[in-house]
Design a protein around this motif. Structure first.
Motif, short mmCIF file in Angstrom:
data_model
loop_
_atom_site.label_atom_id
_atom_site.label_comp_id
_atom_site.label_asym_id
_atom_site.label_seq_id
_atom_site.Cartn_x
_atom_site.Cartn_y
_atom_site.Cartn_z
N VAL A 174 43.15 34.84 41.68
CA VAL A 174 43.67 33.68 42.40
C VAL A 174 42.99 33.92 43.70
O VAL A 174 42.63 32.87 44.39
N LYS A 175 43.04 35.01 44.42
CA LYS A 175 42.22 35.29 45.59
C LYS A 175 40.77 35.09 45.55
O LYS A 175 40.04 34.56 46.52
N LYS A 176 40.20 35.40 44.43
CA LYS A 176 38.89 35.06 44.11
C LYS A 176 38.45 33.69 44.36
O LYS A 176 37.51 33.27 44.84
N TYR A 177 39.33 32.81 43.79
CA TYR A 177 38.91 31.43 43.52
C TYR A 177 39.85 30.45 44.64
O TYR A 177 39.88 29.30 44.76
N ASP A 178 40.63 31.30 45.60
CA ASP A 178 41.51 30.40 46.54
C ASP A 178 42.51 29.69 46.01
O ASP A 178 42.76 28.30 46.09
N LEU A 179 43.05 30.25 44.81
CA LEU A 179 44.24 29.33 44.12
C LEU A 179 45.72 30.00 44.41
O LEU A 179 45.70 31.00 45.01
N PHE A 180 46.53 29.14 43.97
CA PHE A 180 47.93 29.55 44.00
C PHE A 180 48.42 30.20 42.89
O PHE A 180 47.68 30.04 41.78
N LEU A 181 49.21 31.21 42.91
CA LEU A 181 49.85 31.98 41.84
C LEU A 181 51.32 31.53 41.90
O LEU A 181 51.87 32.08 42.70
N VAL A 182 51.81 30.79 40.99
CA VAL A 182 53.13 30.49 40.86
C VAL A 182 53.86 31.27 39.83
O VAL A 182 53.47 31.27 38.47
N ALA A 183 54.96 31.92 40.14
CA ALA A 183 55.69 32.84 39.34
C ALA A 183 56.91 32.39 39.21
O ALA A 183 57.79 32.29 39.84
N ASP A 184 57.59 31.78 37.77
CA ASP A 184 58.80 31.64 37.32
C ASP A 184 59.52 32.80 36.99
O ASP A 184 59.35 33.28 35.85
N GLU A 185 60.31 33.31 37.79
CA GLU A 185 61.06 34.91 37.67
C GLU A 185 62.47 34.36 37.66
O GLU A 185 63.20 35.58 37.88
N VAL A 186 62.99 33.38 36.79
CA VAL A 186 64.35 33.42 36.89
C VAL A 186 65.04 34.42 35.81
O VAL A 186 66.38 34.59 35.81
N TYR A 187 64.07 35.07 34.86
CA TYR A 187 64.91 36.08 34.09
C TYR A 187 64.47 37.61 34.59
O TYR A 187 64.73 38.53 34.07
N ALA B 123 46.54 38.24 40.47
CA ALA B 123 46.31 38.16 42.20
C ALA B 123 44.85 38.28 42.28
O ALA B 123 44.40 37.42 43.38
N THR B 124 44.15 39.27 41.78
CA THR B 124 42.68 39.27 42.25
C THR B 124 42.04 37.93 41.99
O THR B 124 41.16 37.66 42.40
#
Length: 397
Positions: A192-205, A189-190
């Motif tokens: 992606v915020k530093k570089y202004d990116l998206f964090l995508v999480a596949d949480e199906v499990y 999280a830190t």
């Protein structure tokens, strides 16, 4: 003759399904194939979901709303609230499986040649979604010696370029079974915020976390609303793979509005499957307690039996129902095909998923396989026995 597209030629074959013709040929010869290759749970779908479809009172099987029925999305939001995730129905788009959700996410946040960083090994179809959408996968290697833990953040940082748009994780992991800790999610999280990116999480499990560990969602981080996009599905949670119902969830309004346009192009998610999925949300906690107890028992047996085989290294899964095993061979594709074509004990053989297809880096995973422990313990133990004897014969050829 008309020519197939470059993109079509680049589409990777599924490492999970590409050996199916050999399995079918074995079955036609009368060989019973024990499937360790695919994550199709044998756990019964909750009766409440099946009954909802059986007892429906629809007179017309109509389109649903493009984003999924409002009633279902509200119930999903209530489910998330119980898991300390504060979202509303407006933050959710119901999709045709988690696969479609991932495609919508990539299409919504990435252009041709944009880059997405993914710890490998990863769910093989990420390569397929990226290829279909012209996105470049940038892999970062996690090691079986570290149980496939998150690589150091400094290694992620080295890979970030002007074309990087996102980092994608699967938590718990398919094919590794690794469960990212709250601290690891916080580090991402830190970053992606530093570089202004998206964090995508596949949480199906998400429901399948073992050994008193707890799943921590990216949507539980309060200041990550604009960066976080979650993908989810009912397939594994309720043993409803055939329902093909998933969802995309984000507090980022632009992401949701853009994904909705992709959803409009396919009209709507299936109506009956939403009815079943909505009912499944009423499944009591006792169902999951029993399911998790069963999977933990299977995992323990599988790991114990694999460790008895000379030369085999195995990572211990902390969630989901997969594990990666490293075998004393050079090419698991060849071994997996040989198992189906040339080996049997008492008329039975096993089908595994070669792990190279779960890597984007060429040459990695060639001596590894993924095993899905979705079989009852007795059959699982017998499958490992077959695998052990097969290795002896294969290596002694």
């Amino acid at each position: 003759m008309p020519i197939i597209s470059t993109k079509g030629n680049k589409m990777p074959a599924s490492p999970i399904r590409k050996l199916v013709p050999y399995a079918e040929a074995a079955k036609k010869r009368g060989v019973h194939v024990i499937h360790l290759n695919i994550g199709q749970p044998d756990i019964k779908t909750p009766k409440i979901a099946m009954d909802a479809v059986r007892n429906h009172n629809l007179e017309v099987l109509a389109y649903s709303m493009t984003e999924g029925s409002e009633q279902y999305r509200k119930k999903i939001a209530s489910y998330y609230a119980k898991n300390d995730i504060g979202v509303t129905a407006e933050d959710i788009i119901v999709t045709t499986g988690g696969s479609e959700a991932l495609s919508f996410v990539m299409g919504s946040i990435m252009d041709d040649e944009d880059e997405i960083i993914i710890p490998e090994p990863f769910y093989a179809n990420y390569n397929g979604f990226a290829t279909a959408l012209g996105v470049k996968v940038v892999p970062i290697v996690s090691s079986i010696d570290e149980n496939f833990a998150l690589p150091p953040i400094s290694e992620f940082e080295k890979l970030i370029t002007k074309n990087t748009k996102a980092i994608l994780i699967c938590n718990p992991g398919n094919p590794t079974g690794y469960l990212y800790s709250k601290e690891e999610i916080g580090q991402l999280a830190t970053l992606v915020k530093k570089y202004d990116l998206f964090l995508v999480a596949d949480e199906v499990y998400r429901e399948f976390a073992y050994d008193n560990r707890e799943h921590f969602s990216i949507l539980q981080i309060k200041d990550l609303e604009e960066n976080a996009v979650m993908v989810d599905s009912v397939s594994k949670r309720y043993s409803m793979c055939g329902a093909r119902i998933g969802c995309l969830v984000s507090k980022n309004k632009s992401v949701v509005q853009t994904a909705l346009k992709f959803a409009q192009a396919r009209l709507s998610p299936p109506t009956f499957a939403q009815i079943a999925s909505e009912a499944a949300l009423e499944t009591p906690k006792s169902y999951f307690d029993e399911v998790i107890e069963e999977y933990v028992g299977r995992r323990n047996l599988l790991v114990e039996e694999l460790k008895k085989i000379e030369g085999v290294k195995v990572a211990v899964p902390q969630g989901a129902f997969y594990c990666i095993a490293e075998l004393p061979i050079n090419n698991s594709d060849d071994f997996a095909q040989w198992l189906l074509e040339h080996f049997e004990i008492d008329g039975e053989t096993v089908m595994v998923a070669p792990a190279a297809g779960f890597y984007a880096t060429e040459g990695l995973g060639l001596n590894q396989i993924r095993i899905a422990y979705v079989l009852e313990k007795e059959q699982l133990k017998w499958a490992v026995t077959i695998l052990s004897k097969a290795l002896d014969q294969y290596l002694g050829r």
